[in-house]
Design an enzyme around this catalytic site. Structure first.
Site, PDB file in Angstrom:
ATOM      1  N   LYS A  31      -3.107   4.258  10.267  1.00  0.00           N
ATOM      2  CA  LYS A  31      -4.409   4.402   9.533  1.00  0.00           C
ATOM      3  C   LYS A  31      -5.307   3.152   9.626  1.00  0.00           C
ATOM      4  O   LYS A  31      -6.565   3.207   9.987  1.00  0.00           O
ATOM      5  CB  LYS A  31      -4.007   4.916   8.092  1.00  0.00           C
ATOM      6  CG  LYS A  31      -5.404   4.952   7.340  1.00  0.00           C
ATOM      7  CD  LYS A  31      -4.861   5.250   5.818  1.00  0.00           C
ATOM      8  CE  LYS A  31      -4.088   3.823   5.313  1.00  0.00           C
ATOM      9  NZ  LYS A  31      -4.438   3.591   4.219  1.00  0.00           N
ATOM     10  N   THR A  32      -4.573   2.106   9.251  1.00  0.00           N
ATOM     11  CA  THR A  32      -5.402   0.870   9.144  1.00  0.00           C
ATOM     12  C   THR A  32      -6.030   0.628  10.455  1.00  0.00           C
ATOM     13  O   THR A  32      -7.264   0.178  10.430  1.00  0.00           O
ATOM     14  CB  THR A  32      -4.629  -0.379   8.698  1.00  0.00           C
ATOM     15  OG1 THR A  32      -3.848   0.059   7.563  1.00  0.00           O
ATOM     16  CG2 THR A  32      -5.424  -1.622   8.123  1.00  0.00           C
TER      17      THR A  32
ATOM     18  N   ASP B  92     -10.933   4.274   1.715  1.00  0.00           N
ATOM     19  CA  ASP B  92      -9.770   4.286   2.216  1.00  0.00           C
ATOM     20  C   ASP B  92      -8.634   4.868   0.939  1.00  0.00           C
ATOM     21  O   ASP B  92      -9.425   4.699  -0.195  1.00  0.00           O
ATOM     22  CB  ASP B  92      -9.251   2.778   2.494  1.00  0.00           C
ATOM     23  CG  ASP B  92      -7.996   2.613   3.138  1.00  0.00           C
ATOM     24  OD1 ASP B  92      -7.442   3.834   3.595  1.00  0.00           O
ATOM     25  OD2 ASP B  92      -7.252   1.469   3.371  1.00  0.00           O
ATOM     26  N   GLU B  93      -7.626   5.123   1.361  1.00  0.00           N
ATOM     27  CA  GLU B  93      -6.613   6.029   0.441  1.00  0.00           C
ATOM     28  C   GLU B  93      -7.229   6.662  -0.634  1.00  0.00           C
ATOM     29  O   GLU B  93      -7.341   6.727  -1.716  1.00  0.00           O
ATOM     30  CB  GLU B  93      -5.965   4.632  -0.617  1.00  0.00           C
ATOM     31  CG  GLU B  93      -5.280   3.482   0.081  1.00  0.00           C
ATOM     32  CD  GLU B  93      -3.808   3.861   0.594  1.00  0.00           C
ATOM     33  OE1 GLU B  93      -3.807   5.297   0.478  1.00  0.00           O
ATOM     34  OE2 GLU B  93      -3.284   3.368   1.290  1.00  0.00           O
TER      35      GLU B  93
ATOM     36  N   GLN C 253       0.750  12.152   0.193  1.00  0.00           N
ATOM     37  CA  GLN C 253       0.988  10.952  -0.590  1.00  0.00           C
ATOM     38  C   GLN C 253       0.377  10.807  -1.816  1.00  0.00           C
ATOM     39  O   GLN C 253       0.442   9.407  -2.189  1.00  0.00           O
ATOM     40  CB  GLN C 253       0.977   9.701   0.527  1.00  0.00           C
ATOM     41  CG  GLN C 253       1.910   9.901   1.490  1.00  0.00           C
ATOM     42  CD  GLN C 253       1.830   8.502   2.503  1.00  0.00           C
ATOM     43  OE1 GLN C 253       2.532   7.517   2.080  1.00  0.00           O
ATOM     44  NE2 GLN C 253       1.035   8.726   3.681  1.00  0.00           N
TER      45      GLN C 253
ATOM     46  N   ARG D 182       9.826   6.370   4.220  1.00  0.00           N
ATOM     47  CA  ARG D 182       9.857   4.881   4.280  1.00  0.00           C
ATOM     48  C   ARG D 182      10.862   4.451   5.174  1.00  0.00           C
ATOM     49  O   ARG D 182      10.799   3.428   5.829  1.00  0.00           O
ATOM     50  CB  ARG D 182      10.288   4.332   2.855  1.00  0.00           C
ATOM     51  CG  ARG D 182       9.408   4.112   1.660  1.00  0.00           C
ATOM     52  CD  ARG D 182       7.940   4.296   2.011  1.00  0.00           C
ATOM     53  NE  ARG D 182       7.150   5.296   2.435  1.00  0.00           N
ATOM     54  CZ  ARG D 182       6.057   5.204   2.767  1.00  0.00           C
ATOM     55  NH1 ARG D 182       5.407   4.009   3.232  1.00  0.00           N
ATOM     56  NH2 ARG D 182       5.491   6.602   2.965  1.00  0.00           N
TER      57      ARG D 182
END
Length: 666
Positions: free
Chosen positions: A35-36, A214-215, A245, A599
């Site tokens: 994503k980043t 973002d987020e 998430q 994770r």
């Protein structure tokens, strides 16, 4: 790296997300899907395509994320252009907006922003003034209740005449008189300023023609309002997030912002990022199998080109002690045999209290570890409070513990009396305990203060007699103490959310469990227990905090990744949390498990306990109902007994012996 090179490394959906600039865009970025990289390449691409950098706004949640975004964009385009892009947190953006319109809301332009310590100072003064010196409304709790009320737009209490409502009204009035705003006001007033002033709103819309958030799954209704005011007629708005998430509903995050994005910005381009660069396909298929049981979600299926990988072990453990021993022995084995650095490994849990037993076993085996997003067990406030009582019972001259005990819960000995006692003790070079028993000092006090001190010293002496008896069961004694002083009720009154009440109660139970286990194992009495706790805390100060196994709550794990993960204590009532059924937040608990599973990069073990001790007694536990939702093809279900009974692998033994020889010869 140029912007062109940045585009070359992207897969097809990532490239589409980076290149689609005009109109509303919803980028659904699954866990570990890069994503980043997409966000930063997109900003660089806009500038590369001659969009003036000062027209671009990127909003993040933290300063750390904003700085990281700026640095990454800076590797693709000239620094002077990056400087002109506005990359800001929600709060810093609101400050900029308010500098242009706050005068229209009745404030002066040079307003101050109150930090948390400023807020607490003001609230303390208001509580004393409005409710009197003996009122034990905790300023931190009041601050939290006010913050929640502001963020959700709900009244601060059901009863509008209540003490907290009075404090809230006074706090807000005095803040305004001081020409100050707190962090929540920044958002509220910025939204109000834009809503009430169309000319200013137009000005900001002209300034920021291209907006990214973002987020996005973590935004609340106020942040969504702000976004809707800032986005102009062109609707060049791009939001990036993953509804799977969204795990902060309890903190006010509103998942409908991402699920119903089309309602706010019609006909968006929806781009799904599903290729995961983090985990094996086995781990991803397991995560997919769990999360698809959430009905309200955006359909997406993670996959990876990293290969299939090992199956995930789901292990039933007889109890928490065995679970901790097993996990720590596995960590040692991977470190010694597979040469895995400790940094590659993480233990994830749902509740803070679950860290105690893991911490103790890690220390016993001298394995370095770091706690992420949490405090070490013995550093938690309620644990330090109880330990202060026990320290005072074993050593009356411990002034620090005595001062802590007198205030938790308050015992009618006022702050003035405590100040006098402290001064007297310094002047006469004696402990505060001796001061409280000194006739000269007591002669200076009122009858009421004398009565309160009498009751307090009698209480301490009564418990001290038991504490000094070697054969006494100090775990049972501490249970009695907690009940007598109403400690759980006191803690509850000072908690900000039901989640915190739960966590702190579980921590108290976990401390008692640790004490019961110490009573069984050691003959050194309460003093021996306190010594072992002190040594653990001393060890904590030595740890450099940077290296080692990560001990981490599932909430704090979002955004992180580890080659080897152990997800422990996955029992019904823990995950899903017992409260989630009443509150209708079971879907969020499922998302939390999804975050925990994703994770892991290569090696994932999930365990649950058949029983846990509670105050020394065994209580049966049930496996989490989420296990029924897991795809059987991806997991191996086993139990501790089967693993223990399995013959040792010959290659493993040969490898181990060779390593021992190498170590000895070097």
């Amino acid at each position: 790296m140029s912007h062109k090179k940045g585009l070359l490394g992207l897969n097809e959906p990532q490239r589409a997300a980076a290149e689609h600039i005009y109109g509303p865009v919803l980028i659904l970025a699954g866990a570990g899907t890069g994503k980043t990289r997409v966000v930063t390449t997109r900003i660089a691409g806009m500038i590369y395509n001659d969009i003036p950098p000062q027209q671009i706004l990127a909003v993040t949640f933290t300063n750390k994320a904003a700085n990281e975004m700026r640095e990454r964009v800076g590797t693709m385009i000239p620094p002077e252009k990056v400087e002109q892009v506005t990359i800001a947190t929600f709060h810093s953006l609101c400050v900029r907006i308010l500098r242009t319109c706050i005068e229209r809301l009745g404030y002066k332009k040079n307003f101050s922003i109150y930090t948390q310590s400023d807020q607490l100072g003001l609230l303390r003064r208001i509580i004393v003034r409005k409710l009197g010196k003996d009122e034990n409304l905790d300023p931190k709790l009041a601050n939290m209740m006010i913050s929640t009320a502001k963020n959700t737009g709900t009244p601060v209490s059901d009863n509008e005449d209540s003490a907290i409502s009075e404090v809230y009204r006074t706090y807000q009035k005095e803040l305004k008189q001081l020409n100050a705003v707190d962090f929540d006001d920044l958002m509220i007033l910025a939204v109000q300023g834009l809503a009430e002033n169309p000319d200013i709103k137009k000005e900001w819309q002209r300034r920021f023609r291209f907006i990214m958030v973002d987020e996005f799954q973590d935004t609340n209704h106020l942040q969504m309002s702000l976004l809707r005011h800032l986005v102009g007629q062109e609707s060049n708005v791009c939001v990036v997030g993953d509804d799977d998430q969204s795990i902060y509903g309890w903190r006010g995050a509103d998942i409908t912002n991402i699920l119903e994005f089309e309602r706010f910005f019609p006909n968006p381009k929806v781009i799904k990022l599903e290729e995961n660069y983090r985990s094996t396909n086995t781990i991803l298929r397991l995560a997919n199998s769990v999360i698809r049981h959430n009905i309200d979600r955006r359909e997406k299926t993670l996959w990876s080109s990293r290969g299939e990988g090992e199956k995930v072990r789901v292990i039933s453990m007889p109890d928490a002690e065995t679970e901790a021993e097993f996990v720590i022995s596995e960590i040692l084995e991977r470190h010694r045999i597979d040469r895995r650095p400790y940094d590659d490994m993480a233990i994830l849990f749902r509740m803070n209290a679950q860290s105690r037993i893991m911490e103790e076993h890690l220390r016993e085996n001298e394995i370095p570890y770091k706690l992420i997003g949490g405090q070490s067990f013995y550093e938690r406030r309620e644990i330090k409070d109880i330990l202060a009582y026990l320290s005072l019972f074993t050593n009356h001259d411990d002034d620090v513990s005595l001062l802590r005990v007198i205030a938790t819960p308050p015992r009618g000995i006022g702050a003035g009396t405590i100040a006098l006692a402290t001064e007297f003790s310094i002047e006469h070079q004696m402990s505060i305990w001796d001061t409280l028993n000194d006739f000269e000092f007591l002669g200076r006090l009122t009858t009421r203060a004398n009565r309160a001190i009498d009751a307090f010293t009698e209480f301490v002496v009564r418990y001290s007699d038991t504490a000094h008896t070697k054969s006494a069961n100090y775990a049972k004694m501490t249970e009695g103490l907690i009940s007598e002083i109403g400690f759980v009720e006191f803690v509850k009154k000072n908690c900000k959310t039901p989640e915190e009440v739960d966590n702190r109660r579980k921590n108290i139970g976990e401390l008692l469990e640790g004490m019961h286990s110490h009573v069984e194992k050691s003959k050194r009495g309460l003093k021996g227990f306190l010594d072992s706790v002190a040594l653990m805390q001393d060890k904590e100060k030595e740890d450099d905090g940077g290296q080692g196994v990560s001990l981490i709550t599932m909430h704090a794990a979002k955004g992180l990744e580890f080659p080897v993960c152990f997800v422990v204590g996955v029992e019904e009532g823990v995950l899903p949390h017992s409260r989630s059924i009443e509150e209708g937040s079971r879907d969020e608990e499922r998302r939390l498990l999804y975050v925990a599973i994703t994770r892991a990069m290569e090696d994932l073990t999930i365990s649950w306990c058949q029983s846990r001790k509670r105050y020394g007694d065994k209580m049966p536990c049930q496996p989490s109902s989420f296990f029924k939702e897991m795809s059987e093809e991806e997991i191996i279900r086993t139990d501790h007994e089967t693993i223990e009974a399995a013959p040792v692998d010959e290659d493993f033994v040969a490898d181990y012996l060779q390593q021992m020889k190498d170590m000895l010869s070097s």
